[in-house]
Design an enzyme around this catalytic site. Sequence first.
Site, PDB file in Angstrom:
ATOM      1  N   SER A 126       0.833  -1.203   0.000  1.00  0.00           N
ATOM      2  CA  SER A 126       0.000   0.000   0.000  1.00  0.00           C
ATOM      3  C   SER A 126       0.867   1.252   0.000  1.00  0.00           C
ATOM      4  O   SER A 126       1.919   1.291   0.637  1.00  0.00           O
ATOM      5  CB  SER A 126      -0.911   0.015   1.229  1.00  0.00           C
ATOM      6  OG  SER A 126      -1.734   1.166   1.222  1.00  0.00           O
ATOM      7  N   LYS A 176      -4.348  -7.052   3.316  1.00  0.00           N
ATOM      8  CA  LYS A 176      -4.443  -5.991   2.300  1.00  0.00           C
ATOM      9  C   LYS A 176      -5.845  -5.910   1.714  1.00  0.00           C
ATOM     10  O   LYS A 176      -6.348  -4.825   1.399  1.00  0.00           O
ATOM     11  CB  LYS A 176      -3.413  -6.247   1.187  1.00  0.00           C
ATOM     12  CG  LYS A 176      -3.434  -5.204   0.052  1.00  0.00           C
ATOM     13  CD  LYS A 176      -3.206  -3.790   0.562  1.00  0.00           C
ATOM     14  CE  LYS A 176      -2.841  -2.787  -0.514  1.00  0.00           C
ATOM     15  NZ  LYS A 176      -3.489  -2.864  -1.806  1.00  0.00           N
ATOM     16  N   ASN A 180      -8.084  -2.505   1.743  1.00  0.00           N
ATOM     17  CA  ASN A 180      -8.711  -1.856   0.595  1.00  0.00           C
ATOM     18  C   ASN A 180     -10.208  -1.678   0.786  1.00  0.00           C
ATOM     19  O   ASN A 180     -10.800  -0.716   0.300  1.00  0.00           O
ATOM     20  CB  ASN A 180      -8.421  -2.658  -0.670  1.00  0.00           C
ATOM     21  CG  ASN A 180      -7.001  -2.453  -1.163  1.00  0.00           C
ATOM     22  OD1 ASN A 180      -6.182  -1.857  -0.487  1.00  0.00           O
ATOM     23  ND2 ASN A 180      -6.700  -2.961  -2.338  1.00  0.00           N
TER      24      ASN A 180
END
Length: 306
Positions: A126, A176, A180
Amino acid sequence: MKIGFVGLGKMGGNMVLNLLQKKFEVVGYNRSPESVKKLVPHGIVPSTSLEEMVSKLGKGRKVVWLMVAAGDPVKEMLFHEKSGLINFLEKGDIVIDGGNSFYKNTKENSKRLSEKGVVMLDSGTSGGPSGALKGLCLMIGGERGAYEDLKELWTALSVENGYGYMGGSGAGHFVKMVHNAIEYGFLEAIGEGFGLLDSYDEKLELDQIARLWSNGSVIESKLVKLSALALGAKEEFKKLDPYIDDNRETRWAISDAIDREVPMTAIAYSLFARYDSRGRDAFAKRLIAALRKEFGGHDVRNVKEA
């Protein structure tokens, strides 16, 4: 440290530049040779195939970072019957999938590589293209020993305190995925809030408000700070089509939440809001589209000229 790098797009190319600046040796491969050529003046060692890239990594344990699209592109790079990495790597070598792969696919890919003795780590990555160059946030899953052995690499690519071990295979991509999904909720809230500000009885300087909120308020954040930049570019902002694309990670997260019976009400709404008619709540959607361009370099559409 020498590393092979596959996928030299917006993220991958900047990650390579970051590593080269920190004196890493990088052997690069990309389907489009032009992306490799652009990095040659910066010091990348070019290759025209995965086989050539692996051969240029020399003897001893090899480390290869994949920065390609999730799904079939990852599987092709790993397991193509003739040109896949599995044909050229040996026992003890390490592959890192730094893209947004679905964590269940990552577990399957890791298991398949392990049959040959190749270790796979998954890194949720990220920070967008700017972070790729200046420092990312890395969420890493897989074999703990391999993670520990590569701390020099994680340190080079991340901001201070910007990497961590999440757990076994797939954990990095799972974390992750949820990251998101949370991002979707943040973006929707920011877009809706500024949409209300835009409807006030007198004209408010929205970019100044975003800048103010970026200094000491409880909603201070990178996204609010980027809102100031997006709203400050007033003419460009007006031209943006309020169409907002969506990625697969949040769909996966919501589906997984249903399977696990975990409520994700706000995040589910933020995804469905993107499917709403493009004419309604145009200001909020325009701001979300602009923010996605700011932090991730995502493509935007401009309103067609009359």
